[in-house]
Design an enzyme around this catalytic site. Structure first.
Site, PDB file in Angstrom:
ATOM      1  N   HIS A 172       0.836  -1.204   0.000  1.00 47.79           N
ATOM      2  CA  HIS A 172       0.000   0.000   0.000  1.00 47.79           C
ATOM      3  C   HIS A 172       0.875   1.259   0.000  1.00 47.79           C
ATOM      4  O   HIS A 172       1.720   1.420   0.881  1.00 47.79           O
ATOM      5  CB  HIS A 172      -0.912  -0.028   1.242  1.00 47.79           C
ATOM      6  CG  HIS A 172      -2.115   0.841   1.121  1.00 47.79           C
ATOM      7  ND1 HIS A 172      -2.873   1.224   2.219  1.00 47.79           N
ATOM      8  CD2 HIS A 172      -2.746   1.410   0.042  1.00 47.79           C
ATOM      9  CE1 HIS A 172      -3.880   1.960   1.824  1.00 47.79           C
ATOM     10  NE2 HIS A 172      -3.822   2.093   0.492  1.00 47.79           N
ATOM     11  N   ASP A 176      -5.688   4.240   3.953  1.00 45.74           N
ATOM     12  CA  ASP A 176      -7.126   4.354   3.673  1.00 45.74           C
ATOM     13  C   ASP A 176      -7.819   4.911   4.926  1.00 45.74           C
ATOM     14  O   ASP A 176      -7.617   4.390   6.032  1.00 45.74           O
ATOM     15  CB  ASP A 176      -7.731   3.003   3.316  1.00 45.74           C
ATOM     16  CG  ASP A 176      -7.245   2.475   1.979  1.00 45.74           C
ATOM     17  OD1 ASP A 176      -6.742   3.300   1.182  1.00 45.74           O
ATOM     18  OD2 ASP A 176      -7.352   1.257   1.744  1.00 45.74           O
ATOM     19  N   HIS A 251     -14.228   4.420   0.586  1.00 45.10           N
ATOM     20  CA  HIS A 251     -13.206   4.886   1.514  1.00 45.10           C
ATOM     21  C   HIS A 251     -12.411   5.987   0.806  1.00 45.10           C
ATOM     22  O   HIS A 251     -12.649   6.272  -0.358  1.00 45.10           O
ATOM     23  CB  HIS A 251     -12.272   3.728   1.932  1.00 45.10           C
ATOM     24  CG  HIS A 251     -11.405   3.231   0.840  1.00 45.10           C
ATOM     25  ND1 HIS A 251     -11.856   2.360  -0.155  1.00 45.10           N
ATOM     26  CD2 HIS A 251     -10.082   3.483   0.541  1.00 45.10           C
ATOM     27  CE1 HIS A 251     -10.869   2.084  -0.990  1.00 45.10           C
ATOM     28  NE2 HIS A 251      -9.771   2.762  -0.587  1.00 45.10           N
ATOM     29  N   HIS A 253      -8.540   6.939  -0.247  1.00 41.75           N
ATOM     30  CA  HIS A 253      -7.122   6.605  -0.324  1.00 41.75           C
ATOM     31  C   HIS A 253      -6.345   7.914  -0.250  1.00 41.75           C
ATOM     32  O   HIS A 253      -6.555   8.827  -1.054  1.00 41.75           O
ATOM     33  CB  HIS A 253      -6.803   5.884  -1.638  1.00 41.75           C
ATOM     34  CG  HIS A 253      -5.350   5.617  -1.812  1.00 41.75           C
ATOM     35  ND1 HIS A 253      -4.721   4.548  -1.232  1.00 41.75           N
ATOM     36  CD2 HIS A 253      -4.402   6.294  -2.537  1.00 41.75           C
ATOM     37  CE1 HIS A 253      -3.436   4.564  -1.571  1.00 41.75           C
ATOM     38  NE2 HIS A 253      -3.222   5.623  -2.387  1.00 41.75           N
TER      39      HIS A 253
END
Length: 279
Positions: A172, A176, A251, A253
């Site tokens: 990642h 998030d 959500h 990012h």
């Protein structure tokens, strides 16, 4: 015998002149025998002619002098009264002039005091206004230099560098933030929008260049509120959260970068905390 006086203006003779004239007149009458002839019976009946002749002359002169003295005294009294009236009028005029001058000076002093008070009030108001403006500018600078969370009251649901097949890099590149679809997304700091639109796997995304030279990215949004070239301030809405692009559900990012492009990411949580944001 009748006595006549030539017509014209005459001054009343002085006391000495009156006395001299009276004596001369009596002497003339005595010489002509008028007084002697007229007074003979009375003088014969009463005594010595010389004594009574002298007595009559003294009474005549005394009565004339008394009237003249009374006239002189009256004239002197009138002059004194006139002088006193003039002095009183002068004193009253001077008193009025002094009162008027005092009134004028008092009015002038009042005017100056009021003008001074107004000037001081204006100066005070101006200083207060300038102080408020300085405070407002300082507050604005502070606000513009401040940082906020990209979503108020949210939390990190997926951390930085979390591994998984969902990410092409194998991990990642951001974090998030939990958010239902349509939640307001805001710029974390002041800056300029350098990207606003479709970002492939990021869906609808925005990239902002901040004043310190760093960048932040906001992905998977359902809609955008800014365009490229637009300046933004901390907390300004830039869009609404969603699930566009490569997303498993609604959500936000969020990435922090040293440059505008993918691959320049840095720890976004550490980035926010270094600027005073509690996440």
């Amino acid at each position: 015998m009748a006595f006549t006086r030539p017509t014209g203006k005459h001054r009343r003779p002085s006391r000495l002149s009156r006395t001299t004239a009276s004596a001369a007149g009596v002497a003339a009458l005595t010489t002509t025998g008028v007084i002697s002839g007229l007074a003979a019976p009375a003088l014969a009946a009463e005594g010595s002619s010389a004594e009574y002749a002298h007595t009559g002359l003294t009474q005549s002169i005394s009565i004339g002098d008394s009237l003249a003295d009374e006239i002189d005294a009256q004239a002197a009294a009138q002059k004194q009264a006139a002088d006193e009236a003039a002095a009183k009028a002068k004193a009253e005029a001077e008193a009025k002039a002094k009162a008027a001058e005092a009134k004028r000076k008092a009015a002038e002093a009042k005017r100056k005091a009021e003008a001074k008070a107004k000037a001081e009030a204006r100066a005070k108001a101006e200083k207060e206004r300038e102080a408020k403006e300085r405070a407002a500018r300082a507050a604005e600078r502070k606000r513009l230099g401040s940082y906020v969370a990209p979503i108020d009251g949210s939390y990190v649901s997926t951390g930085y560098k979390t591994g998984g097949a969902m990410w092409s890099s194998g991990s990642h590149t951001g974090v998030d933030f939990h958010a239902a679809s349509g939640t307001q997304v805001q710029a974390v700091a002041a800056g300029t929008v350098v990207e606003a639109g479709w970002g492939g796997a990021y869906g609808n995304n925005v990239v902002i260049r901040h004043n310190d030279g760093t960048y932040t990215q906001y992905g998977h949004m359902s809609s955008l509120s800014v365009s490229v070239g637009q300046t933004v301030t901390p907390g300004q809405q830039i869009g609404l959260s969603g699930s566009t692009g490569n997303s498993s559900g609604p959500h936000l990012h969020f990435e922090a970068r040293t440059g505008p492009d993918y691959g320049s990411d840095i720890d976004p949580v550490a980035y926010l905390r270094s600027h005073g944001v509690n996440v």
